[in-house]
Scaffold this active site. Sequence first.
Site, PDB file in Angstrom:
ATOM      1  N   ASN A 287       0.882  -1.140   0.065  1.00 60.64           N
ATOM      2  CA  ASN A 287       0.015  -0.018  -0.021  1.00 60.64           C
ATOM      3  C   ASN A 287       0.914   1.214   0.109  1.00 60.64           C
ATOM      4  O   ASN A 287       1.451   1.450   1.054  1.00 60.64           O
ATOM      5  CB  ASN A 287      -0.923  -0.322   1.174  1.00 60.64           C
ATOM      6  CG  ASN A 287      -1.887   1.011   1.256  1.00 60.64           C
ATOM      7  OD1 ASN A 287      -1.761   1.812   0.353  1.00 60.64           O
ATOM      8  ND2 ASN A 287      -3.046   0.875   1.924  1.00 60.64           N
TER       9      ASN A 287
ATOM     10  N   ARG B 221      -2.598  -2.176  -3.617  1.00 63.79           N
ATOM     11  CA  ARG B 221      -3.794  -1.668  -3.382  1.00 63.79           C
ATOM     12  C   ARG B 221      -3.531  -0.172  -4.148  1.00 63.79           C
ATOM     13  O   ARG B 221      -2.790   0.614  -4.210  1.00 63.79           O
ATOM     14  CB  ARG B 221      -3.837  -1.193  -1.859  1.00 63.79           C
ATOM     15  CG  ARG B 221      -5.104  -0.139  -1.858  1.00 63.79           C
ATOM     16  CD  ARG B 221      -5.380   0.130  -0.401  1.00 63.79           C
ATOM     17  NE  ARG B 221      -6.597   1.038  -0.225  1.00 63.79           N
ATOM     18  CZ  ARG B 221      -6.644   2.050   0.463  1.00 63.79           C
ATOM     19  NH1 ARG B 221      -5.560   2.773   0.875  1.00 63.79           N
ATOM     20  NH2 ARG B 221      -7.586   2.663   0.439  1.00 63.79           N
TER      21      ARG B 221
ATOM     22  N   HIS C  29     -13.373   2.263  -0.806  1.00 59.62           N
ATOM     23  CA  HIS C  29     -13.343   1.112   0.136  1.00 59.62           C
ATOM     24  C   HIS C  29     -13.872  -0.259  -0.494  1.00 59.62           C
ATOM     25  O   HIS C  29     -14.169  -1.095   0.282  1.00 59.62           O
ATOM     26  CB  HIS C  29     -14.087   1.435   1.390  1.00 59.62           C
ATOM     27  CG  HIS C  29     -13.799   2.411   2.230  1.00 59.62           C
ATOM     28  ND1 HIS C  29     -14.399   3.188   2.863  1.00 59.62           N
ATOM     29  CD2 HIS C  29     -12.181   2.588   2.589  1.00 59.62           C
ATOM     30  CE1 HIS C  29     -13.502   4.120   3.810  1.00 59.62           C
ATOM     31  NE2 HIS C  29     -12.064   3.598   3.413  1.00 59.62           N
TER      32      HIS C  29
ATOM     33  N   GLY D 141     -11.188   7.048   7.333  1.00 58.71           N
ATOM     34  CA  GLY D 141     -11.997   6.937   6.052  1.00 58.71           C
ATOM     35  C   GLY D 141     -13.532   6.253   6.679  1.00 58.71           C
ATOM     36  O   GLY D 141     -13.198   5.205   7.085  1.00 58.71           O
TER      37      GLY D 141
ATOM     38  N   ARG E 281     -12.375  14.277   7.525  1.00 57.37           N
ATOM     39  CA  ARG E 281     -13.068  14.743   6.458  1.00 57.37           C
ATOM     40  C   ARG E 281     -14.603  15.038   6.827  1.00 57.37           C
ATOM     41  O   ARG E 281     -15.258  14.261   7.383  1.00 57.37           O
ATOM     42  CB  ARG E 281     -13.208  13.804   5.398  1.00 57.37           C
ATOM     43  CG  ARG E 281     -12.014  13.405   4.775  1.00 57.37           C
ATOM     44  CD  ARG E 281     -11.698  12.249   3.798  1.00 57.37           C
ATOM     45  NE  ARG E 281     -10.728  11.762   3.877  1.00 57.37           N
ATOM     46  CZ  ARG E 281     -10.582  10.192   3.404  1.00 57.37           C
ATOM     47  NH1 ARG E 281     -11.873   9.675   3.124  1.00 57.37           N
ATOM     48  NH2 ARG E 281      -9.585   9.477   3.549  1.00 57.37           N
TER      49      ARG E 281
ATOM     50  N   GLU F 299      -8.152  -6.055   4.733  1.00 52.88           N
ATOM     51  CA  GLU F 299      -7.914  -5.455   3.227  1.00 52.88           C
ATOM     52  C   GLU F 299      -6.723  -6.275   2.426  1.00 52.88           C
ATOM     53  O   GLU F 299      -6.532  -6.506   1.653  1.00 52.88           O
ATOM     54  CB  GLU F 299      -7.803  -4.012   3.216  1.00 52.88           C
ATOM     55  CG  GLU F 299      -9.371  -3.377   3.447  1.00 52.88           C
ATOM     56  CD  GLU F 299      -9.082  -1.769   3.292  1.00 52.88           C
ATOM     57  OE1 GLU F 299      -8.853  -1.339   4.427  1.00 52.88           O
ATOM     58  OE2 GLU F 299      -9.348  -1.202   2.081  1.00 52.88           O
TER      59      GLU F 299
HETATM   60  P1  ADP Z   1      -7.771   3.132   8.801  1.00 53.91           P
HETATM   61  O1  ADP Z   1      -7.569   1.791   8.463  1.00 53.91           O
HETATM   62  O2  ADP Z   1      -8.808   3.910   7.973  1.00 53.91           O
HETATM   63  O3  ADP Z   1      -6.726   4.185   9.076  1.00 53.91           O
HETATM   64  P2  ADP Z   1      -9.276   1.978  11.074  1.00 53.91           P
HETATM   65  O4  ADP Z   1      -9.874   1.159  10.462  1.00 53.91           O
HETATM   66  O5  ADP Z   1      -7.878   1.384  11.823  1.00 53.91           O
HETATM   67  O6  ADP Z   1      -8.592   2.995  10.209  1.00 53.91           O
HETATM   68  O7  ADP Z   1     -10.131   2.645  12.230  1.00 53.91           O
HETATM   69  C1  ADP Z   1      -9.286   3.786  12.892  1.00 53.91           C
HETATM   70  C2  ADP Z   1     -10.425   4.457  13.793  1.00 53.91           C
HETATM   71  O8  ADP Z   1     -11.074   3.359  14.678  1.00 53.91           O
HETATM   72  C3  ADP Z   1      -9.952   5.622  14.682  1.00 53.91           C
HETATM   73  O9  ADP Z   1     -10.821   6.675  14.758  1.00 53.91           O
HETATM   74  C4  ADP Z   1      -9.827   4.739  16.167  1.00 53.91           C
HETATM   75  O10 ADP Z   1      -9.996   5.600  17.218  1.00 53.91           O
HETATM   76  C5  ADP Z   1     -10.908   3.774  16.021  1.00 53.91           C
HETATM   77  N1  ADP Z   1     -11.056   2.822  16.937  1.00 53.91           N
HETATM   78  C6  ADP Z   1     -10.160   1.732  17.017  1.00 53.91           C
HETATM   79  N2  ADP Z   1     -10.344   1.184  18.176  1.00 53.91           N
HETATM   80  C7  ADP Z   1     -11.440   1.725  18.813  1.00 53.91           C
HETATM   81  C8  ADP Z   1     -12.027   1.478  20.093  1.00 53.91           C
HETATM   82  N3  ADP Z   1     -11.739   0.442  20.793  1.00 53.91           N
HETATM   83  N4  ADP Z   1     -13.085   2.327  20.272  1.00 53.91           N
HETATM   84  C9  ADP Z   1     -13.415   3.390  19.515  1.00 53.91           C
HETATM   85  N5  ADP Z   1     -12.819   3.701  18.486  1.00 53.91           N
HETATM   86  C10 ADP Z   1     -11.915   2.686  17.960  1.00 53.91           C
END
Ligand code: ADP
Length: 371
Positions: free
Chosen positions: A7, A66, A155, A185, A214, A356
Amino acid sequence: MIILVINSGSSSLKYQVRDGDDVLAEGLVERIGEAEVPDHAAALDRVDHEVAEALGDRGIDAVGHRVVHGGERFSEPVLIDNEITRAIERLNPLAPLHNPAAVTGIRAITQKWPDLPQVAVFDTAFHRTLPEYAWRYALPDELYRTHGIRRYGFHGTSHAYVARGAAELLGVDAFTGVIAHLGNGASVTAVRDGESVDTSMGLTPLEGLVMGSRSGDLDPSILLFLLREGYTEKELNELLNRNSGLKGLTGTNDMRSVSEAAESGDKRAQTAIDIASYRLAKYVGGYHVAVGGAQALVFTAGIGENDDNFRSSVVGKLGALGLELDAERNAERSRRARVISTAASAFPVLVVPTDEEAAIAEATAGVVNGS
Ligand code: ADP
């Protein structure tokens, strides 16, 4: 088959090496462009070094990339050659932050390992089944013809993977329902008989839900208003993509902090959760209609998989659809796909973890073995 999943960002390169379900190595090279890692080729040398250590005398069989934007052309993963690389490059104007980095990554691999098969897996591909009434904006046709302005959706790799997981959990051949991918996102997709029929992200990943930083949906006139107030294009981009959403509403883009703040009585944080969950609940209602009656509502990604408070805030607004969460099941922490609604719920609410990298590796193996 050992697959290297890449990625590639403009200044970072995330990788994972997989053999089926086994993750053999993974890592992130950051600050590409600075002294220590001058370019993507240097980043790959690092990856090569780390991977070689993990693999011993085994070698990589194929690389899966990706790629964010596949435009109208790519509805499936494809084996990469020079023509495909150029086609991805031609989509740069539609994804100026993402596609150039993917192309750089592909070329760096071609340079380093010219014989290694490479596969492009597109974030937009799953949404190529959208009907025209869902993908077309109510704008003059010329904007579509000249600039390709339409809904593409993103996504897709995750939505497709989760749709398969949900079908498995429900014991059906093809999933019909609504999937909410809630990470930094966030997007929601309407799936009918296993195909995407509508999705909240549009020409770019900015449209739709309230995200980490966003804004999601807005009255477009807000931009015109701000232009008249003297905002530049760069400032607007920064505002909408980096300083809005949870970040704009609360000061942080991290849902975990927002949730904790709300629980300890912070009103701004609670309002942000209300705005984000209300927005999502409206989409779920709309997409329930779009799919002709959902079999299930599915939560996935960081927030969807882990934040029981946010899930209950969303489902609490969907009483009109007859949805009801089981408080105990919703509070349970697990990495497994599971049902979190009561038996009385009009249709089940599920949590199906996304992966993913697994999906990209699977698609890559499929293309390489099929070719
Ligand atoms: P990306 O892959 O898009 O970077 P993720 O799927 O890892 O993101 O999701 C990140 C989001 O999930 C963040 O806003 C993070 O705070 C939230 N998150 C992860 N674990 C928890 C939790 N236990 N409680 C609340 N939110 C969570």
